[in-house]
Design a protein around this motif. Sequence first.
Motif, PDB file in Angstrom:
ATOM      1  N   UNK A  54       0.831  -1.205   0.000  1.00 43.74           N
ATOM      2  CA  UNK A  54       0.000   0.000   0.000  1.00 43.74           C
ATOM      3  C   UNK A  54       0.867   1.257   0.000  1.00 43.74           C
ATOM      4  N   UNK A  55       0.486   2.212  -0.852  1.00 39.13           N
ATOM      5  CA  UNK A  55       1.190   3.495  -0.929  1.00 39.13           C
ATOM      6  C   UNK A  55       0.183   4.626  -0.870  1.00 39.13           C
ATOM      7  N   UNK A  56       0.525   5.675  -0.132  1.00 43.42           N
ATOM      8  CA  UNK A  56      -0.358   6.834  -0.038  1.00 43.42           C
ATOM      9  C   UNK A  56      -0.127   7.758  -1.229  1.00 43.42           C
ATOM     10  N   UNK A  57      -1.105   8.636  -1.456  1.00 47.37           N
ATOM     11  CA  UNK A  57      -0.981   9.600  -2.551  1.00 47.37           C
ATOM     12  C   UNK A  57       0.226  10.514  -2.352  1.00 47.37           C
ATOM     13  N   UNK A  58       0.464  11.059  -1.148  1.00 43.11           N
ATOM     14  CA  UNK A  58       1.676  11.881  -0.970  1.00 43.11           C
ATOM     15  C   UNK A  58       2.963  11.123  -1.280  1.00 43.11           C
ATOM     16  N   UNK A  59       3.016   9.834  -0.904  1.00 39.03           N
ATOM     17  CA  UNK A  59       4.204   9.031  -1.200  1.00 39.03           C
ATOM     18  C   UNK A  59       4.404   8.888  -2.711  1.00 39.03           C
ATOM     19  N   UNK A  60       3.317   8.639  -3.422  1.00 39.93           N
ATOM     20  CA  UNK A  60       3.415   8.477  -4.869  1.00 39.93           C
ATOM     21  C   UNK A  60       3.823   9.791  -5.533  1.00 39.93           C
TER      22      UNK A  60
END
Length: 322
Positions: free
Chosen positions: A19-25
């Motif tokens: 799982x990846x968050x939008x800020x991380x992406x």
Amino acid sequence: MSRTSRLLDLLELLQSSGTRTVPELAQRFGIDERTARRDIEALRDLGVPVEAIRGRYGGYRVSAGYRMPPLVFDDAEAIAVLVALTQAATRTATVQLSSGLATAMAKIRRSLPERLAERAATLLDTAVISPGPHADPAPAVDPDVVLTVAAAVRDRRPIALAYRNRSGESSHRSLQPHDLVAYSGRWYLAGLDAATQQVRTFRLDRVTSAHVLGGTFPAPPPHDAVADLTERLVTAGYRHEVVLRIRATVGDVRRDLPASVARLEPLDPDWLRATIHSESLEWLPGALLALGAEVVVEQPDELRTVLQEAADRLSSWSRSPS
């Protein structure tokens, strides 16, 4: 990075990293959060099952068990890719890229059917692969021509070529093929020309057909295939012979004028004489400027004119707009 490349990298990241968050992406790909969300929707539109996980530790992930379908090449495509990767290996600037190319070549070689695996092995075992200076975009070459030449070099079988020279004139040549060299993004064949009884060099992108002849020939004397190739390239009979005196070290000059382009002769501790054979003079102003060294033109007079015209253009560009 193109959007297509970014979407492929995004898919790989979501498949391999959970799982990846939008800020991380957004941070990972150097984009804003709105663009990251649009990329997620683009993957969904392509049929990729991207799940949204809600909550404090939420984000996006690819549904468990999903994998991209494997790439499938037919025989001709696989050989074409292998030839192109071998050619690309002569233009790499980093150890990481060279390693990646080698891995890709090995994977393709292992995936080939038996009837093609032997021809691919002949190519990789016979070709001399040598990085060279950066060249123009690599010209297209017929993979079947490369494989035919590789087999002839390995088996010491004479070969017949239909060849087109740099002026576009066609001819037919018979020769004893000695070396197949991938150098600076191009494929070269060196061999003893039956008509002239001299060792000649042929660019394989200019070969329109090749077929093996009957009989065999003795192995050529021991030699350095790359050194011989660069010597023939630097002394080739082009339209212009340029002679320069350059105040610099050999190492400094070789960064911009490699051994396949210029022959260097020490004159004294500070100066070198460079001899260049070239079909055109238009590229020399930029190359000489890149040297950052004092240069004296001995010949030809046409080069002085080309340099003066280039200097005039640079001077005009430097003027303040009226």
